[in-house]
Design a protein around this motif. Structure first.
Motif, PDB file in Angstrom:
ATOM      1  N   UNK A  25       0.891  -1.477  -0.258  1.00  0.00           N
ATOM      2  CA  UNK A  25      -0.088  -0.209  -0.262  1.00  0.00           C
ATOM      3  C   UNK A  25       0.442   0.878  -0.542  1.00  0.00           C
ATOM      4  N   UNK A  26      -0.179   2.383  -1.091  1.00  0.00           N
ATOM      5  CA  UNK A  26       1.480   3.530  -1.189  1.00  0.00           C
ATOM      6  C   UNK A  26       0.843   5.052   0.239  1.00  0.00           C
ATOM      7  N   UNK A  27       2.083   4.820   0.797  1.00  0.00           N
ATOM      8  CA  UNK A  27       1.794   6.444   1.728  1.00  0.00           C
ATOM      9  C   UNK A  27       2.675   7.054   1.123  1.00  0.00           C
ATOM     10  N   UNK A  28       1.919   9.034   0.081  1.00  0.00           N
ATOM     11  CA  UNK A  28       2.860   9.941  -0.399  1.00  0.00           C
ATOM     12  C   UNK A  28       2.450  10.728   0.806  1.00  0.00           C
ATOM     13  N   UNK A  29       3.767  11.211   1.607  1.00  0.00           N
ATOM     14  CA  UNK A  29       4.273  11.887   2.350  1.00  0.00           C
ATOM     15  C   UNK A  29       4.478  13.481   2.022  1.00  0.00           C
ATOM     16  N   UNK A  30       3.705  14.232   1.971  1.00  0.00           N
ATOM     17  CA  UNK A  30       3.251  15.815   1.974  1.00  0.00           C
ATOM     18  C   UNK A  30       3.944  16.875   2.809  1.00  0.00           C
ATOM     19  N   UNK A  31       5.172  17.552   2.383  1.00  0.00           N
ATOM     20  CA  UNK A  31       5.216  18.080   3.839  1.00  0.00           C
ATOM     21  C   UNK A  31       4.913  19.457   3.996  1.00  0.00           C
ATOM     22  N   UNK A  32       5.148  20.491   4.797  1.00  0.00           N
ATOM     23  CA  UNK A  32       4.895  21.461   4.591  1.00  0.00           C
ATOM     24  C   UNK A  32       5.373  22.579   3.598  1.00  0.00           C
ATOM     25  N   UNK A  33       4.453  23.806   4.178  1.00  0.00           N
ATOM     26  CA  UNK A  33       4.594  25.144   3.040  1.00  0.00           C
ATOM     27  C   UNK A  33       6.685  25.466   3.504  1.00  0.00           C
ATOM     28  N   UNK A  34       7.215  25.545   2.208  1.00  0.00           N
ATOM     29  CA  UNK A  34       8.968  26.108   2.501  1.00  0.00           C
ATOM     30  C   UNK A  34       9.526  25.148   2.541  1.00  0.00           C
ATOM     31  N   UNK A  35       8.928  23.968   2.747  1.00  0.00           N
ATOM     32  CA  UNK A  35       9.951  22.177   3.476  1.00  0.00           C
ATOM     33  C   UNK A  35      10.388  21.342   2.476  1.00  0.00           C
ATOM     34  N   UNK A  36      11.319  21.485   2.484  1.00  0.00           N
ATOM     35  CA  UNK A  36      11.461  20.008   1.612  1.00  0.00           C
ATOM     36  C   UNK A  36      11.200  18.608   1.717  1.00  0.00           C
ATOM     37  N   UNK A  37      10.700  18.194   0.596  1.00  0.00           N
ATOM     38  CA  UNK A  37      11.009  16.165   1.320  1.00  0.00           C
ATOM     39  C   UNK A  37      10.972  15.649   2.348  1.00  0.00           C
ATOM     40  N   UNK A  38      12.808  16.032   2.667  1.00  0.00           N
ATOM     41  CA  UNK A  38      13.194  15.458   2.988  1.00  0.00           C
ATOM     42  C   UNK A  38      13.548  15.391   4.772  1.00  0.00           C
ATOM     43  N   UNK A  39      12.576  16.621   4.766  1.00  0.00           N
ATOM     44  CA  UNK A  39      12.197  17.034   6.318  1.00  0.00           C
ATOM     45  C   UNK A  39      11.702  15.902   7.374  1.00  0.00           C
ATOM     46  N   UNK A  40      11.043  14.960   6.582  1.00  0.00           N
ATOM     47  CA  UNK A  40      10.030  14.007   6.681  1.00  0.00           C
ATOM     48  C   UNK A  40      11.431  13.249   7.165  1.00  0.00           C
ATOM     49  N   UNK A  41      12.029  13.221   8.148  1.00  0.00           N
ATOM     50  CA  UNK A  41      12.718  12.122   9.009  1.00  0.00           C
ATOM     51  C   UNK A  41      13.213  10.967   8.369  1.00  0.00           C
ATOM     52  N   UNK A  42      14.063  10.837   8.244  1.00  0.00           N
ATOM     53  CA  UNK A  42      14.837   9.458   7.410  1.00  0.00           C
ATOM     54  C   UNK A  42      14.216   8.051   8.995  1.00  0.00           C
TER      55      UNK A  42
END
Length: 303
Positions: A25-42
């Motif tokens: 099952x696919x989870x798509x992570x959407x980060x907040x304004x002005x923030x890169x995707x890598x802000x989602x912690x590894x």
């Protein structure tokens, strides 16, 4: 293991990265304004993938390795940021996905669930405000010392207001790379909150990584320009149209949007509210296990 892919659409390139088995099952992570995707912690991403989820994160336009837009020549709106979620899904061949959004990412996730319910299997919003709540106006009123309109969302904490008023009074932005990093670390400390330990060195390393991978570090302000151009961009009174099972997560030490999670949960039929002890507006290691368990259970229909 992870795999990177560039998604191209109408002259916009979006950097994406996937983890896990595409058959899951696919989870798509959407980060907040002005923030890169890598802000989602590894660490959090890794836990979700290990739990049997195919996890995708991406850089919004004007962040990270995605396109840095000439906003004067090619302005865009928050609706475009919302539709970028669908563009990523389409590039991965996904008819729908479990959408997990943080802060403004949670807001545009709500918007997508209203406008394109067939694309959102489940919705998880973390540290977010309700769609139609006019959060931008609430923040501006707080920073300007103006009275909040009756019935508006709860304002940010006094510590948040004091921090940004001081930043506004300082005037000149950081002039050097070191000053830029230190300013971001100071902001992260505030957003993190006072209860859980703050790993300053890890945050500094993250901010260095963010600068190193940005096509244009200054283009993030285009998100603010897109929002300020129309403070009434959000549809109002539509959250009762969300059909996706919804999990709302808020930290007990949330400084930016305190109490907004309860408002979201009240407006979306059947939504569940999870309060995470000690968490502020960031995603520190101490809460990864709890968040991963909650998201895994929610995306499996077990909450």
């Amino acid at each position: 293991m992870s795999a990177e892919k560039i998604v191209s659409n109408n002259g916009i390139e979006l950097w994406t990265e996937s983890f896990g088995d595409p058959r899951d099952p696919a989870i798509l992570l959407v980060m907040g304004s002005m923030s890169q995707g890598v802000v989602w912690p590894d660490g959090l991403v890794g836990r979700l993938a290990a739990a049997g989820r195919y996890v995708i994160r991406y850089d919004h336009r004007d962040t990270g390795r995605s396109t840095a837009v000439d906003f004067a020549a090619n302005p865009y709106t928050w609706a475009d940021l919302r539709d970028d979620i669908v563009r990523v899904m389409d590039a991965y061949g996904l008819a729908s996905a479990h959408v997990v959004g943080h802060s403004a990412g949670g807001l545009i996730g709500q918007w997508l669930a209203v406008e394109s319910p067939e694309r959102v299997e489940t919705l998880t919003v973390i540290g977010s405000s309700p769609l139609g709540g006019r959060e931008g106006k609430v923040l501006m009123a707080a920073l300007m010392g103006e009275e909040q309109p009756e019935g508006s969302l709860p304002p940010p904490t006094a510590a948040f207001v004091d921090f940004y008023r001081a930043a506004m009074a300082a005037g000149a932005p950081p002039a050097t790379r070191r000053e830029r990093v230190e300013a971001q670390v100071a902001e992260a400390r505030l957003l993190h909150g006072p209860e859980l330990p703050f790993d300053e060195e890890a945050e500094r390393a993250l901010q260095e990584r963010i600068l190193d991978r940005a096509r244009d570090p200054d283009s993030v302000v285009n998100h603010r320009m897109a929002g300020m151009a129309d403070l009434d961009f959000e549809p109002v009174g539509v959250l009762d149209r969300v059909k996706a099972p919804t999990l709302v997560v808020e930290g007990t030490r949330e400084p930016v949007k305190p109490g907004h999670g309860a408002v979201i949960a009240e407006q979306i039929p059947g939504a569940q509210l999870l309060m995470v002890e000690g968490m502020g507006h960031t995603l520190p290691e101490e809460v990864h296990a709890e968040l991963a368990r909650a998201i895994t259970a929610h995306t499996a229909g077990r909450m």
